[in-house]
Design a protein around this motif. Structure first.
Motif, PDB file in Angstrom:
ATOM      1  N   LYS A 160       0.822  -1.213   0.000  1.00  0.00           N
ATOM      2  CA  LYS A 160       0.000   0.000   0.000  1.00  0.00           C
ATOM      3  C   LYS A 160       0.855   1.262   0.000  1.00  0.00           C
ATOM      4  N   LEU A 161       2.054   1.177   0.612  1.00  0.00           N
ATOM      5  CA  LEU A 161       2.962   2.338   0.589  1.00  0.00           C
ATOM      6  C   LEU A 161       3.700   2.436  -0.748  1.00  0.00           C
ATOM      7  N   LYS A 162       3.542   1.400  -1.606  1.00  0.00           N
ATOM      8  CA  LYS A 162       4.363   1.267  -2.830  1.00  0.00           C
ATOM      9  C   LYS A 162       5.839   1.438  -2.457  1.00  0.00           C
ATOM     10  N   TYR A 163       6.190   0.791  -1.390  1.00  0.00           N
ATOM     11  CA  TYR A 163       7.501   0.952  -0.770  1.00  0.00           C
ATOM     12  C   TYR A 163       8.612   0.400  -1.643  1.00  0.00           C
ATOM     13  N   LEU A 164       9.762   1.017  -1.582  1.00  0.00           N
ATOM     14  CA  LEU A 164      10.943   0.476  -2.263  1.00  0.00           C
ATOM     15  C   LEU A 164      12.092   0.413  -1.264  1.00  0.00           C
ATOM     16  N   GLY A 165      12.577  -0.793  -1.022  1.00  0.00           N
ATOM     17  CA  GLY A 165      13.644  -0.982  -0.044  1.00  0.00           C
ATOM     18  C   GLY A 165      13.148  -1.828   1.124  1.00  0.00           C
ATOM     19  N   THR A 166      13.898  -1.781   2.223  1.00  0.00           N
ATOM     20  CA  THR A 166      13.557  -2.585   3.404  1.00  0.00           C
ATOM     21  C   THR A 166      12.797  -1.737   4.420  1.00  0.00           C
ATOM     22  N   LEU A 167      11.713  -2.289   4.931  1.00  0.00           N
ATOM     23  CA  LEU A 167      11.025  -1.659   6.064  1.00  0.00           C
ATOM     24  C   LEU A 167      10.884  -2.675   7.181  1.00  0.00           C
ATOM     25  N   ASN A 168      10.616  -2.184   8.381  1.00  0.00           N
ATOM     26  CA  ASN A 168      10.430  -3.066   9.541  1.00  0.00           C
ATOM     27  C   ASN A 168       9.166  -2.673  10.275  1.00  0.00           C
ATOM     28  N   LEU A 169       8.275  -3.633  10.477  1.00  0.00           N
ATOM     29  CA  LEU A 169       7.054  -3.358  11.246  1.00  0.00           C
ATOM     30  C   LEU A 169       7.178  -3.946  12.641  1.00  0.00           C
ATOM     31  N   GLU A 170       6.708  -3.187  13.619  1.00  0.00           N
ATOM     32  CA  GLU A 170       6.789  -3.611  15.010  1.00  0.00           C
ATOM     33  C   GLU A 170       5.379  -3.898  15.520  1.00  0.00           C
ATOM     34  N   PHE A 171       5.226  -5.033  16.184  1.00  0.00           N
ATOM     35  CA  PHE A 171       3.909  -5.449  16.686  1.00  0.00           C
ATOM     36  C   PHE A 171       3.987  -5.772  18.163  1.00  0.00           C
ATOM     37  N   MET A 172       2.856  -5.576  18.838  1.00  0.00           N
ATOM     38  CA  MET A 172       2.746  -6.048  20.210  1.00  0.00           C
ATOM     39  C   MET A 172       1.743  -7.209  20.236  1.00  0.00           C
ATOM     40  N   ILE A 173       1.980  -8.142  21.135  1.00  0.00           N
ATOM     41  CA  ILE A 173       1.053  -9.263  21.332  1.00  0.00           C
ATOM     42  C   ILE A 173       0.577  -9.172  22.772  1.00  0.00           C
ATOM     43  N   ASP A 174      -0.747  -9.285  22.970  1.00  0.00           N
ATOM     44  CA  ASP A 174      -1.237  -9.169  24.355  1.00  0.00           C
ATOM     45  C   ASP A 174      -1.488 -10.553  24.964  1.00  0.00           C
ATOM     46  N   GLU A 175      -1.932 -10.547  26.204  1.00  0.00           N
ATOM     47  CA  GLU A 175      -2.138 -11.797  26.952  1.00  0.00           C
ATOM     48  C   GLU A 175      -3.113 -12.739  26.257  1.00  0.00           C
ATOM     49  N   LYS A 176      -4.045 -12.164  25.472  1.00  0.00           N
ATOM     50  CA  LYS A 176      -5.040 -13.015  24.783  1.00  0.00           C
ATOM     51  C   LYS A 176      -4.513 -13.504  23.446  1.00  0.00           C
ATOM     52  N   ASP A 177      -3.244 -13.227  23.173  1.00  0.00           N
ATOM     53  CA  ASP A 177      -2.607 -13.604  21.919  1.00  0.00           C
ATOM     54  C   ASP A 177      -3.220 -12.888  20.706  1.00  0.00           C
ATOM     55  N   ASP A 178      -3.600 -11.634  20.910  1.00  0.00           N
ATOM     56  CA  ASP A 178      -4.013 -10.814  19.767  1.00  0.00           C
ATOM     57  C   ASP A 178      -2.831  -9.960  19.327  1.00  0.00           C
ATOM     58  N   LEU A 179      -2.791  -9.714  18.013  1.00  0.00           N
ATOM     59  CA  LEU A 179      -1.674  -8.972  17.424  1.00  0.00           C
ATOM     60  C   LEU A 179      -2.072  -7.520  17.174  1.00  0.00           C
ATOM     61  N   PHE A 180      -1.214  -6.596  17.581  1.00  0.00           N
ATOM     62  CA  PHE A 180      -1.467  -5.160  17.389  1.00  0.00           C
ATOM     63  C   PHE A 180      -0.276  -4.542  16.666  1.00  0.00           C
ATOM     64  N   PHE A 181      -0.540  -3.859  15.556  1.00  0.00           N
ATOM     65  CA  PHE A 181       0.532  -3.104  14.912  1.00  0.00           C
ATOM     66  C   PHE A 181       0.880  -1.924  15.821  1.00  0.00           C
ATOM     67  N   ASN A 182       2.170  -1.686  16.063  1.00  0.00           N
ATOM     68  CA  ASN A 182       2.565  -0.538  16.889  1.00  0.00           C
ATOM     69  C   ASN A 182       3.188   0.571  16.064  1.00  0.00           C
TER      70      ASN A 182
END
Ligand code: ADP
Ligand code: MG
Length: 350
Positions: A239-261
């Protein structure tokens, strides 16, 4: 594109140094660094080192004339300078994607518009906004919208009694509901000009005092979270039409749900182990992609753990003997300060 490229690199820290090492390994790429830091470690590795005041138009013009393509691995660069360079030469990743990564509100909005899950959040511009937010979320964390890193410029609240009246409301903030945080993971990916994406497995990140201390693969996560994190990363890059390397950081909570940070519009410290754990590391993939070289299938070589070396811990590492599966990286910084990232060690594991 043939490989006879002059790659301009803005700034001169450890990530830029590793990009230069990758360019050398690929071959046929000359590197020119432009920085305001005369001690920047990249100076020991690049083909040409230009140091000066980055608001000097003539300096920027000279740099533009000498390069074919420009890249960077530093988040706090000026959007305007990047735009000036981009008006004459290719700049990857695009200044517009950097603008999103520099602003936690734009970042969260971008994710939410794609249907990507984040913790509940709201903008805060005044004491009244903050009080309202604390009443709404209860346990929460306030972060400056731009400029914060390594846990800096962040405030925790459980009730309005905990508000520190010294907070500077001339700055913009984002208030986030505080998750029942279990783990943090990140995913690196490199997108090429033809749209192909090279993706890495999630790495698990462990912080101490807000600073990344350890990153390891495999992350201790379920297959579902593994796939979900990679899917979100691909979606983001596309969606960003990105070129190169990017890094996404996520948090996981006690219920094992994933959240983009948050996302880094660049190579990231957390995936440095890929230099040893993958055939093609995040830096080499980045240089290949921004220089318009071909995508190559990547393979994992080994499980790995990277440990950051902070402050004066570096002194004992400089004396140490290493085993065959240990790889020591000294960032060659001249100034040792407490908590400053001075180097790291990657250990390959079964
Ligand atoms: P930085 O730019 O300093 O990396 P982050 O947003 O990643 O800022 O926050 C630093 C750390 O604080 C995260 O790695 C995570 O451990 C914790 N954290 C941040 N936001 C939240 C939140 N909403 N809920 C729980 N923990 C959080
Ligand atoms: Mg972070």
């Amino acid at each position: 594109m043939s490989k006879d490229i002059t790659l301009g690199i803005l700034y001169s820290g450890q990530l830029e140094t590793q990009l230069i090492k990758s360019a050398k390994k690929i071959g046929g790429i000359k590197t020119i660094v432009l920085t305001n830091d005369k001690n920047g470690p990249a100076k020991h590795f690049c083909d040409k080192f230009i140091c000066g005041n980055l608001s000097d138009r003539k300096l920027i013009k000279d740099f533009i004339e000498q390069i074919d393509i420009c890249t960077y691995a530093f988040e706090n660069l000026s959007y305007e300078i990047l735009k000036t360079i981009a008006s004459e030469k290719e700049v990857h990743p695009s200044p517009d994607t950097l603008k999103i990564a520099q602003n936690r509100i734009l970042e969260k909005k971008f994710a939410n518009n794609l249907g990507i899950n984040t913790t509940d959040w709201k903008p805060v511009n005044s004491l009244m906004d903050l009080k309202e937010g604390i009443r709404l979320f209860g346990n929460c964390i306030m972060k400056s919208v731009s400029g914060g890193y390594d846990g800096k410029q962040q405030f925790r609240f459980k009730s309005i009694d905990e508000i520190d009246f010294k907070i500077d409301f001339n700055k913009e903030y984002i208030l986030e509901k505080f998750l029942n945080f279990k783990q943090e993971i990140s995913v690196a990916a490199t997108r090429y000009k033809n749209g192909k994406i090279s993706i890495y497995e999630p790495t698990e990140n462990i912080h101490e005092n807000g600073i990344l201390r350890r990153s390891k693969i495999p992350a201790d996560i379920t297959k579902k979270i593994f796939n979900q994190a990679q899917e979100v990363t691909v979606k983001f890059a596309e969606k960003l039409k990105y070129l190169g390397t990017l890094n996404l950081e996520f948090m996981i909570d006690e219920k094992d749900d994933l959240f983009f940070n948050e996302y880094a519009n660049r190579c990231h410290n957390g995936f440095w182990h890929s230099v040893n754990s993958y055939e093609i590391c995040q830096f080499t993939n980045h240089v290949r992609a921004v220089c318009g070289l071909d995508y190559i299938e990547n393979t994992k070589i080994s499980n790995a753990e990277m440990i950051n070396i902070l402050g004066d811990e570096i002194l004992k590492f400089r004396e140490k003997k290493f085993k065959k599966n240990e790889f020591f990286f000294d960032y060659l910084k001249t100034d040792i300060r407490p908590g400053r990232k001075m180097g790291h060690i990657t250990t390959l594991k079964d």
